[in-house]
Design an enzyme around this catalytic site. Structure first.
Site, PDB file in Angstrom:
ATOM      1  N   SER A 162     -10.929   1.864  -3.982  1.00  0.00           N
ATOM      2  CA  SER A 162     -11.311   2.343  -3.122  1.00  0.00           C
ATOM      3  C   SER A 162     -12.366   2.388  -2.043  1.00  0.00           C
ATOM      4  CB  SER A 162     -11.486   3.854  -3.031  1.00  0.00           C
ATOM      5  OG  SER A 162     -10.379   4.781  -2.283  1.00  0.00           O
ATOM      6  N   GLU A 251       0.558   3.404  -3.619  1.00  0.00           N
ATOM      7  CA  GLU A 251      -0.381   3.901  -2.795  1.00  0.00           C
ATOM      8  C   GLU A 251      -0.260   3.459  -1.420  1.00  0.00           C
ATOM      9  OE1 GLU A 251      -4.343   2.645  -4.765  1.00  0.00           O
ATOM     10  OE2 GLU A 251      -3.228   1.806  -6.403  1.00  0.00           O
ATOM     11  N   HIS A 281      -3.466   6.089  -6.807  1.00  0.00           N
ATOM     12  CA  HIS A 281      -4.559   5.707  -6.668  1.00  0.00           C
ATOM     13  C   HIS A 281      -5.445   6.029  -7.747  1.00  0.00           C
ATOM     14  CE1 HIS A 281      -7.029   4.225  -3.348  1.00  0.00           C
ATOM     15  NE2 HIS A 281      -8.127   5.467  -3.357  1.00  0.00           N
TER      16      HIS A 281
END
Length: 317
Positions: A162, A251, A281
């Protein structure tokens, strides 16, 4: 740790309320951090994981390695202080939350699967420390691994999830441009490489648009959104090392990851791209509990291990 696996539908049902509560823009950042650190205690660390607390580039960090079994013996040996290669791991959390603790299980899994030392960095977070504080910390940590620990740049992979994936990519760009150092590879789990992009949907299982926009604003601070270090997708991609991108099709960052892969290939970068279905995610955080997440983490580990210790012609004979 005695591993047990949770069926995918049950895992999703259990995680949904957790993330709805913890990643909530209406909660103070400090409360989000405390909640996530508390929940992270449920994420199991593989047996044989050895965690060493240290400093990298002036920031707290952990070095995680996996003990190795000695053939014919019940005892286990700890790898040497400096193994053949290392991974510098940068945790996710929108540059605002997340910690060494929240990602220890994932990092320990990478250490076990790669047989490498994995260094997890406690880089500074926004809003107290907006861009480029986290990038500066990551740069200092990498230079510490090279200058003081003794690794060569090509012996170090960069990995992250991320926001940490975006930070890993921004770090690679800075190392190449500023220091003429190219890491061995990039391992990116659903990387957030363009915080300026507004998600087209409200939420996925883990993150939501309101929270992600708040994180983007916190991280930007007074900087310009056009800064390549802030949005590395807009930076120079030529010369980046081999890169593996993993993302689930459900996602919010799926489209952004597809853009990244296309841009990397257009820049001549060797890219491996995996799109899972049915995960969420950074499901790799739950690799100790979910079989499908463990398989994804194993594939990433294999890519990083081969980048650090490539197969030679002699090995194939």
């Amino acid at each position: 740790m005695r591993e047990f696996k949770i069926p995918l539908p049950i895992a999703r049902a259990l995680l949904d309320p957790v993330f709805r509560v913890t990643l909530n823009a209406r909660l103070p950042v400090a409360v989000q951090r405390v909640l996530l650190d508390a929940v992270s205690r449920l994420q199991l660390v593989p047996d044989g994981s050895v965690v060493q607390h240290l400093q990298l580039g002036g920031r707290p960090a952990e070095r995680v390695i996996a003990e190795t079994a000695i053939p014919g013996s019940r005892t286990r040996a700890v790898p040497p202080e400096r193994a053949a290669g290392a991974i510098l791991y940068l945790h996710g959390g929108g540059y605002v939350v997340g910690s060494i603790a929240t990602h220890r299980s994932l990092v320990a899994g990478l250490a076990r699967e790669t047989s490498c030392a994995v260094y997890s960095l406690d880089y500074r977070l926004a809003p107290e420390h907006p861009f480029p504080a986290g990038l500066d910390d990551a740069e200092a940590a990498f230079l510490d691994l090279v200058g003081n620990v003794g690794y060569r740049p090509e012996q170090i992979c960069l990995a992250g999830d991320s926001a940490g994936g975006g930070l890993a990519m921004a770090l690679a760009q800075r190392l190449i441009e500023k220091h003429q150092m190219t890491p061995a590879a990039l391992g990116l789990i659903a990387p957030w490489v363009d915080p300026t992009e507004v998600p087209s949907r409200d939420r996925d299982l883990v993150i939501n648009r309101t929270w992600s926009r708040a994180c983007a604003a916190h991280y930007l601070g007074d900087a310009a959104a056009t800064e390549a270090g802030y949005a590395p997708l807009s930076g120079n991609l030529i010369g980046l090392p081999p890169t593996y991108v993993q993302v689930d099709v459900s996602e919010l960052l799926h489209d952004q990851c597809r853009k990244l892969v296309s841009a990397l290939r257009g820049a001549g970068v060797h890219v491996r791209f995996t799109e899972t279905r049915g995960l969420w995610h950074v499901a790799q955080l739950q690799a100790a509990l979910v079989t499908e997440a463990a398989l994804a983490l194993s594939e990433l580990a294999e890519f990083l291990r081969e980048a650090i210790q490539p197969v030679s012609i002699d090995d194939l004979r």
